[in-house]
Design a protein around this motif. Structure first.
Motif, PDB file in Angstrom:
ATOM      1  N   LEU A 103     -15.791  11.539 -50.915  1.00  0.00           N
ATOM      2  CA  LEU A 103     -14.616  10.858 -51.748  1.00  0.00           C
ATOM      3  C   LEU A 103     -13.408  11.563 -51.876  1.00  0.00           C
ATOM      4  O   LEU A 103     -12.226  11.246 -51.601  1.00  0.00           O
ATOM      5  N   LEU A 104     -13.537  13.206 -52.207  1.00  0.00           N
ATOM      6  CA  LEU A 104     -12.514  13.837 -52.433  1.00  0.00           C
ATOM      7  C   LEU A 104     -12.048  14.081 -50.929  1.00  0.00           C
ATOM      8  O   LEU A 104     -10.563  14.076 -50.695  1.00  0.00           O
ATOM      9  N   PHE A 106     -11.941  12.015 -48.452  1.00  0.00           N
ATOM     10  CA  PHE A 106     -11.164  10.841 -48.220  1.00  0.00           C
ATOM     11  C   PHE A 106      -9.981  10.770 -48.721  1.00  0.00           C
ATOM     12  O   PHE A 106      -9.038  10.045 -48.195  1.00  0.00           O
ATOM     13  N   LEU A 107     -10.040  10.968 -50.044  1.00  0.00           N
ATOM     14  CA  LEU A 107      -8.627  10.907 -50.658  1.00  0.00           C
ATOM     15  C   LEU A 107      -7.594  11.604 -50.373  1.00  0.00           C
ATOM     16  O   LEU A 107      -6.485  11.253 -50.227  1.00  0.00           O
ATOM     17  N   CYS A 108      -7.750  12.947 -50.004  1.00  0.00           N
ATOM     18  CA  CYS A 108      -6.848  13.923 -49.354  1.00  0.00           C
ATOM     19  C   CYS A 108      -6.422  13.283 -48.314  1.00  0.00           C
ATOM     20  O   CYS A 108      -5.247  13.251 -47.806  1.00  0.00           O
ATOM     21  N   ILE A 110      -6.269  10.104 -47.294  1.00  0.00           N
ATOM     22  CA  ILE A 110      -5.369   8.914 -47.406  1.00  0.00           C
ATOM     23  C   ILE A 110      -4.146   9.458 -47.961  1.00  0.00           C
ATOM     24  O   ILE A 110      -3.021   8.697 -47.419  1.00  0.00           O
ATOM     25  N   ILE A 111      -4.034  10.227 -48.702  1.00  0.00           N
ATOM     26  CA  ILE A 111      -2.691  10.644 -49.240  1.00  0.00           C
ATOM     27  C   ILE A 111      -1.822  11.430 -48.176  1.00  0.00           C
ATOM     28  O   ILE A 111      -0.729  10.954 -47.978  1.00  0.00           O
ATOM     29  N   ALA A 153      -4.083  19.633 -53.536  1.00  0.00           N
ATOM     30  CA  ALA A 153      -4.834  19.068 -52.439  1.00  0.00           C
ATOM     31  C   ALA A 153      -5.222  20.023 -51.346  1.00  0.00           C
ATOM     32  O   ALA A 153      -6.652  19.852 -51.295  1.00  0.00           O
TER      33      ALA A 153
END
Length: 171
Positions: A103-104, A106-108, A110-111, A153
């Motif tokens: 999830l981390l 994936f978040l990175c 996406i941003i 990030a």
């Protein structure tokens, strides 16, 4: 089953989690974790727990044995059950850690993709008129978010990747 047995026997003896924890020389949170199935006592603690609750280890684990004492076969069965329970907890924890890492990452991703898309489209993001109060607020929030993201990030991403690599290496 073990968690319910511990809770029911503790309550039947009229003990609070704190009182039982003091008798076993552990903290109250440990007893709470046992009762919530977040962890299990090791074999020596299981024996102490059974003694404090005036029951047998096999009863704690959910078995009923006709004999009073435990023989070698019973101890072997108990240790095998504890091993299975510990393996289940280890798998659950491993799965949870891997999910968090993915999830981390994936978040990175996406941003970073959002910021790359904004730059590639020559978005107004780069040339906002900060004299206009509405765009000034939105621009300040976006720049503040970008400022924090750019600093944190990379560390989150690197630690996540290293964690995933180490997780796969142990398998």
């Amino acid at each position: 089953m073990l968690n319910e047995n511990i809770r029911n026997l503790r309550k039947a003896k009229g003990l609070s989690q704190e009182e039982l924890a003091i008798k076993l020389n552990v903290v109250r949170q440990t007893v709470s974790k046992w009762e919530k199935s977040l962890s299990v006592p090791d074999s020596s603690m299981l024996v102490s727990l059974a003694e404090e609750l005036d029951t047998s280890v096999s009863t704690l684990l959910g078995e009923t044995i006709q004999e009073e004492g435990l023989n070698e076969k019973d101890l072997k069965n108990i240790s095998e059950k504890l091993e299975v329970i510990n393996l289940q907890f280890a798998k659950r924890n491993k799965r949870k850690i891997k999910t968090i890492r993915y999830l981390l990452i994936f978040l990175c991703i996406i941003i970073v993709a959002v910021f790359i898309a904004l730059i590639a489209m020559n978005s107004e993001y780069l040339s906002w008129d900060f004299n206009n109060s509405e765009s000034a607020i939105a621009g300040t929030l976006l720049h503040g978010f970008e400022f924090l993201f750019v600093r944190f990030a990379p560390f989150v991403f690197i630690v996540s990747v290293i964690g995933i690599v180490l997780t796969y290496r142990k398998q």
